[in-house]
Design an enzyme around this catalytic site. Structure first.
Site, PDB file in Angstrom:
ATOM      1  N   ASP A  79       0.840  -1.206   0.000  1.00 44.17           N
ATOM      2  CA  ASP A  79       0.000   0.000   0.000  1.00 44.17           C
ATOM      3  C   ASP A  79       0.870   1.249   0.000  1.00 44.17           C
ATOM      4  O   ASP A  79       0.562   2.244  -0.674  1.00 44.17           O
ATOM      5  CB  ASP A  79      -0.895   0.039   1.241  1.00 44.17           C
TER       6      ASP A  79
HETATM    7  C1  26A Z   1     -11.923  -6.855   1.357  1.00 43.17           C
HETATM    8  N1  26A Z   1     -10.662  -7.033   2.048  1.00 43.17           N
HETATM    9  C2  26A Z   1     -10.280  -8.373   2.338  1.00 43.17           C
HETATM   10  C3  26A Z   1      -9.889  -5.925   2.376  1.00 43.17           C
HETATM   11  C4  26A Z   1      -8.667  -6.028   3.086  1.00 43.17           C
HETATM   12  C5  26A Z   1      -7.945  -4.847   3.312  1.00 43.17           C
HETATM   13  N2  26A Z   1      -8.361  -3.656   2.880  1.00 43.17           N
HETATM   14  C6  26A Z   1      -9.517  -3.626   2.211  1.00 43.17           C
HETATM   15  N3  26A Z   1     -10.279  -4.710   1.963  1.00 43.17           N
HETATM   16  N4  26A Z   1      -7.982  -7.047   3.662  1.00 43.17           N
HETATM   17  C7  26A Z   1      -6.874  -6.517   4.207  1.00 43.17           C
HETATM   18  N5  26A Z   1      -6.851  -5.188   4.004  1.00 43.17           N
HETATM   19  C8  26A Z   1      -5.869  -4.197   4.438  1.00 43.17           C
HETATM   20  O1  26A Z   1      -4.675  -4.438   3.798  1.00 43.17           O
HETATM   21  C9  26A Z   1      -3.725  -3.662   4.500  1.00 43.17           C
HETATM   22  C10 26A Z   1      -2.342  -4.159   4.224  1.00 43.17           C
HETATM   23  O2  26A Z   1      -2.059  -4.144   2.885  1.00 43.17           O
HETATM   24  C11 26A Z   1      -5.564  -4.241   5.914  1.00 43.17           C
HETATM   25  O3  26A Z   1      -6.446  -3.434   6.630  1.00 43.17           O
HETATM   26  C12 26A Z   1      -4.125  -3.715   5.959  1.00 43.17           C
HETATM   27  O4  26A Z   1      -4.048  -2.437   6.526  1.00 43.17           O
END
Ligand code: 26A
Length: 344
Positions: free
Chosen positions: A299
């Protein structure tokens, strides 16, 4: 002349609160988690959040992939450059997110759902791996109605670059398509993150519907591999996959598509539509001891990269910004950036 507008970058996805702890094999096994993965929580995962908080000394950290990216881009850009959209509840977790984005100088326009809890992501750290298990809650209720509110749509029209996290394909593909079409119709860059292997696997149709609108597509090596598999590309060669992504049919022919694939400490790959060569940008490694955790590294990369696109920088400079910000982020706890600020 450089633009002097505010909120030039508009981001959309799922605001989440990360419940992050250092775990072990037993914890991963208990919830059938892979050491390095991102999934949606099912029935069998329900207990993980309490377990992390009670037994593993978990920390609450602002997360949500594209929200981390938005904070990251704002970290580099001048004040009031980035606005982020997504859905939250009206609870203490939303209050924590508000505090975090305020500190980061990120403007958020949340759709607040009074009946749903703010989304949570259980993050289990084992070594340099992170396993994420998400319960979307209010984030799952983001809708077109919010995006089309006059005051929100005005922000969409004002923005010069759009960034959508692919995780949003599980939530509201129509909102993604609205931004994608707005970008193409006005020759503004649309950046998409592939987000996680399960998106290419299980959300192939909405992903593919948006593909003609991608000006920049960002992913890591495992996401690239998942894309190749679900699209029967018949290769595991990341360079070949990057090229395939870059050369998919494109709606806005005024911009050549660029595919950017990160590979941890291996070089970042860049393929440009119509070009034969896939460029490699080496990563400047830091020592293992300096790494706190890798949650949010991708990210952060995307945030740095997007900041370059917003400022009209070259691909080389934008990749460099991405690598710089990812390097800072992995030295922090969770998807965070150092304060006081370091200047790029
Ligand atoms: C729909 N899903 C599974 C998700 C996520 C996500 N953010 C949005 N939608 N699953 C994990 N994360 C985020 O990824 C970040 C790390 O790359 C987590 O909240 C974490 O901060």
């Amino acid at each position: 002349m450089a633009s002097t507008r505010d909120y030039r970058l508009l981001c959309l996805e799922n605001p989440l609160l990360d419940i992050q702890a250092v775990g072990d094999e037993a914890l991963l096994e208990k919830y059938s988690l892979k050491a390095n993965d991102a999934i949606l929580a099912e029935e069998k995962h329900q207990g993980i959040f309490e377990d992390l908080l009670t037994n593993y000394d978990a920390k609450l950290i602002a997360g949500g992939a594209a929200q981390n990216t938005a904070r990251g881009a704002q970290y580099i850009l001048p004040p009031n450059s980035v606005v982020y959209l997504g859905g939250v509840g009206d609870d203490k977790y939303a209050a924590i997110l508000h505090d975090a984005v305020k500190q980061a100088g990120l403007r958020v326009e949340y759709r607040v759902d009074p009946k749903e809890a703010t989304g949570r992501c259980g993050v289990v750290i084992t070594g340099h791996n992170r396993s994420m298990c998400t319960e979307l809650g209010a984030a799952n209720h983001y809708d077109l109605e919010h995006l089309k509110k006059p005051e929100i749509w005005a922000l969409v029209e004002n923005a010069e670059v759009y960034y959508v996290g692919g995780y949003h394909f599980t939530v509201c593909p129509p909102a993604i398509m609205e931004l994608a079409k707005q970008a193409a119709a006005n020759n503004k860059p649309f950046i998409l993150s592939l987000s996680a292997p399960f998106i290419a696997q299980f959300f192939k149709d909405p992903l593919d519907a948006s593909a003609p609108y991608w000006d920049y597509v960002i992913g890591n090596e495992t996401e690239a591999a998942a894309y190749a598999e679900s699209h029967s590309l018949g290769t595991t060669d990341v360079k070949v996959i990057a090229k395939a992504l870059a050369n998919l049919p494109k709606e806005n022919t005024q911009r050549k598509r660029v595919a950017i694939i990160t590979q941890g400490t291996e070089p970042t790959l860049v393929a440009v539509q119509g070009e034969d060569e896939v460029r490699e940008f080496p990563v400047h490694e830091i020592s293992k001891e300096q790494i706190n955790d890798t949650n949010g590294a991708g990210d952060a990369f995307a945030g740095g990269f997007a900041s370059g696109i917003v400022e009209g920088k070259s691909i080389e400079e934008s990749v460099h910004r991405g690598q710089w910000l990812a390097r800072l982020s992995i030295q922090e706890l969770g998807p965070s950036y150092p304060f006081p600020k370091q200047t790029y």
